[in-house]
Motif scaffolding. Sequence first.
Motif, PDB file in Angstrom:
ATOM      1  N   GLY A 326       0.795  -1.228   0.000  1.00 58.28           N
ATOM      2  CA  GLY A 326       0.000   0.000   0.000  1.00 58.28           C
ATOM      3  C   GLY A 326       0.818   1.263   0.000  1.00 58.28           C
ATOM      4  O   GLY A 326       0.286   2.336  -0.291  1.00 58.28           O
ATOM      5  N   SER A 327       2.094   1.179   0.329  1.00 58.76           N
ATOM      6  CA  SER A 327       2.928   2.378   0.319  1.00 58.76           C
ATOM      7  C   SER A 327       3.644   2.587  -1.007  1.00 58.76           C
ATOM      8  O   SER A 327       4.216   3.649  -1.234  1.00 58.76           O
ATOM      9  N   SER A 328       3.602   1.582  -1.904  1.00 59.83           N
ATOM     10  CA  SER A 328       4.316   1.723  -3.178  1.00 59.83           C
ATOM     11  C   SER A 328       3.375   1.514  -4.361  1.00 59.83           C
ATOM     12  O   SER A 328       2.784   2.468  -4.866  1.00 59.83           O
ATOM     13  N   ASP A 329       3.186   0.266  -4.783  1.00 61.53           N
ATOM     14  CA  ASP A 329       2.396   0.009  -5.996  1.00 61.53           C
ATOM     15  C   ASP A 329       0.942   0.431  -5.856  1.00 61.53           C
ATOM     16  O   ASP A 329       0.337   0.938  -6.808  1.00 61.53           O
ATOM     17  N   PHE A 330       0.345   0.234  -4.677  1.00 56.88           N
ATOM     18  CA  PHE A 330      -1.078   0.502  -4.482  1.00 56.88           C
ATOM     19  C   PHE A 330      -1.302   1.698  -3.556  1.00 56.88           C
ATOM     20  O   PHE A 330      -2.294   1.754  -2.839  1.00 56.88           O
ATOM     21  N   ASN A 388       0.185   2.687 -13.380  1.00 60.45           N
ATOM     22  CA  ASN A 388       0.020   2.514 -11.945  1.00 60.45           C
ATOM     23  C   ASN A 388      -1.443   2.652 -11.522  1.00 60.45           C
ATOM     24  O   ASN A 388      -2.015   1.749 -10.907  1.00 60.45           O
ATOM     25  N   ILE A 389      -2.051   3.784 -11.850  1.00 64.15           N
ATOM     26  CA  ILE A 389      -3.430   4.023 -11.424  1.00 64.15           C
ATOM     27  C   ILE A 389      -4.388   3.071 -12.133  1.00 64.15           C
ATOM     28  O   ILE A 389      -5.357   2.583 -11.529  1.00 64.15           O
ATOM     29  N   LEU A 401       4.342  -1.062 -11.002  1.00 62.55           N
ATOM     30  CA  LEU A 401       5.062   0.210 -11.116  1.00 62.55           C
ATOM     31  C   LEU A 401       4.632   1.170 -10.011  1.00 62.55           C
ATOM     32  O   LEU A 401       3.527   1.074  -9.475  1.00 62.55           O
ATOM     33  N   THR A 402       5.510   2.109  -9.691  1.00 60.49           N
ATOM     34  CA  THR A 402       5.215   3.101  -8.660  1.00 60.49           C
ATOM     35  C   THR A 402       4.494   4.298  -9.255  1.00 60.49           C
ATOM     36  O   THR A 402       4.534   4.528 -10.474  1.00 60.49           O
ATOM     37  N   LEU A 403       3.829   5.066  -8.402  1.00 55.54           N
ATOM     38  CA  LEU A 403       3.208   6.324  -8.807  1.00 55.54           C
ATOM     39  C   LEU A 403       4.233   7.434  -8.587  1.00 55.54           C
ATOM     40  O   LEU A 403       4.606   7.713  -7.442  1.00 55.54           O
ATOM     41  N   PRO A 404       4.720   8.074  -9.649  1.00 56.03           N
ATOM     42  CA  PRO A 404       5.830   9.030  -9.527  1.00 56.03           C
ATOM     43  C   PRO A 404       5.592  10.117  -8.485  1.00 56.03           C
ATOM     44  O   PRO A 404       4.510  10.702  -8.415  1.00 56.03           O
TER      45      PRO A 404
END
Length: 492
Positions: A326-330, A388-389, A401-404
């Motif tokens: 929840g802190s990175s991909d989601f 990501n989203i 992937l991460t959210l920039p």
Amino acid sequence: MLHLITESSKYVMILLFMIYTYYSFAVLRITNGTRRRRIYKSQTTCMFLIHLDAFIVLFAAQKEIKILIFYAAQVAFILFLFLIYRVIYKKAARLVVNHMCMLMIIGFIILTRLDFDSALKQFEIAVLASVVTIFVPLLVRKLKFLRKFTWAYCAIGILALGVVLVLGQMSGGAYLSFTIAGITFQPSEFVKILFVFYVACMFNQSTDFKQVCITTAAAAVHVLILVVSTDLGAALIFFVTYIIMLYAATKKPGYFFGGMGVGCLAAVAAAKLFSHVRVRVSAWLDPFANISGSGWQVAQSLFAIGTGGWFGLGLYQGLPEKIPVGSSDFVFAAIVEEMGEIFGICIILVCLSCFLMFLNIAMQLKDQFYRLIALGLGSVYGIQVFLNIGGVIKCIPSTGLTLPLISYGGSSIFCTIFMFAIIQGLYILRQDEGEADEQNRKKPDRRPRNTGSGRLSDQKKEQKKTKESGNRKKTGRGKSGFDRQDEIEEIW
């Protein structure tokens, strides 16, 4: 008391973020410099009020002095960024600066809510990246030989990806990173920038068929290494970015549609070859069919978004820690659960505004090399946000992937800040081009103008020349050297 503070603060944050987002698009229609500066100041005010509001809740919930110290450090950091881009680089794009700071603030807020240590690490890397990239806009503006390192960009990128393939650590079914002296690196984040520079260099030299084939072969090597590493999310970013840059450079639709067709076939092949891709596709199609297994991530993400509703539950009123990664991909799902779907929509619109700014800068640059760099970096950013989203809300299969600027990830935030610094340099370069054109238009025309007396004199000279030519024909004499010189001077 905490519940009352949380309930009131979430509505304040949503209202302020809606105002901030509205100004992000309203400012694009305004040409008056004074009004634009007033809007940027209003955006900055909304940004700091959102930051303050959130940390009041965070402090009320945790009641630890480190939260206040951390808040003060973040305020100092944002003011430092404003000092750089408003004092040192007076021509910088204020809207891009505001968006970068706004997205980082949202990341700091949600990471502090989830895990203070992760938020602190993210903050430290953001500060380091900002210090390292202080002079990047100046270098982009002044260094004209960046286009000469074509194959160096390619070689370094392929080598870095190869190191991950050999020494990388498995994470989520893919080789993503390696660790040196306790520091973890994810080279694909850095190679994205090198890859864009390489493609821009190649197509700046030529866009003939041979050059396209050579560039495509080198780009394919990048993508294939990522595929073998099973880092398919990054491979997709590289592939789509290359197709966009290829079409922009050549203006040939056949390349674009052909490339997208090859991409679709490659996606089908990946689903057949890689088991973790099949798992993600099945989770995307029906996450609730295997909710305790492959569909767990997507299902929990959808539960969180649905539970939050339009206005969210408020900070510390939801269960974002139950969302896997929840802190990175989601991280987007974690934000929406406690801050609301309206807040999430505003994040999407701010990211869209960044993407449109990058494209606008690319379209207005005259130099093909710089234009392709701006387009390539904008494509990298926009594609990553979409992937990501899109994966979080079940629009597409999850790509990992991460959210920039928001998700936890040192390499991600470092490289994104670096990309934004390059974009600022290109924006300043565009401003320089505009000023040069304006000065050229204002220069007086020093060419002699034909007046009435001048035209009469020219007619007399023409009659005299015709008469002399007739006399020469009669006498059989040609033009002497002096006669020819007089005629040249007369024409000149």
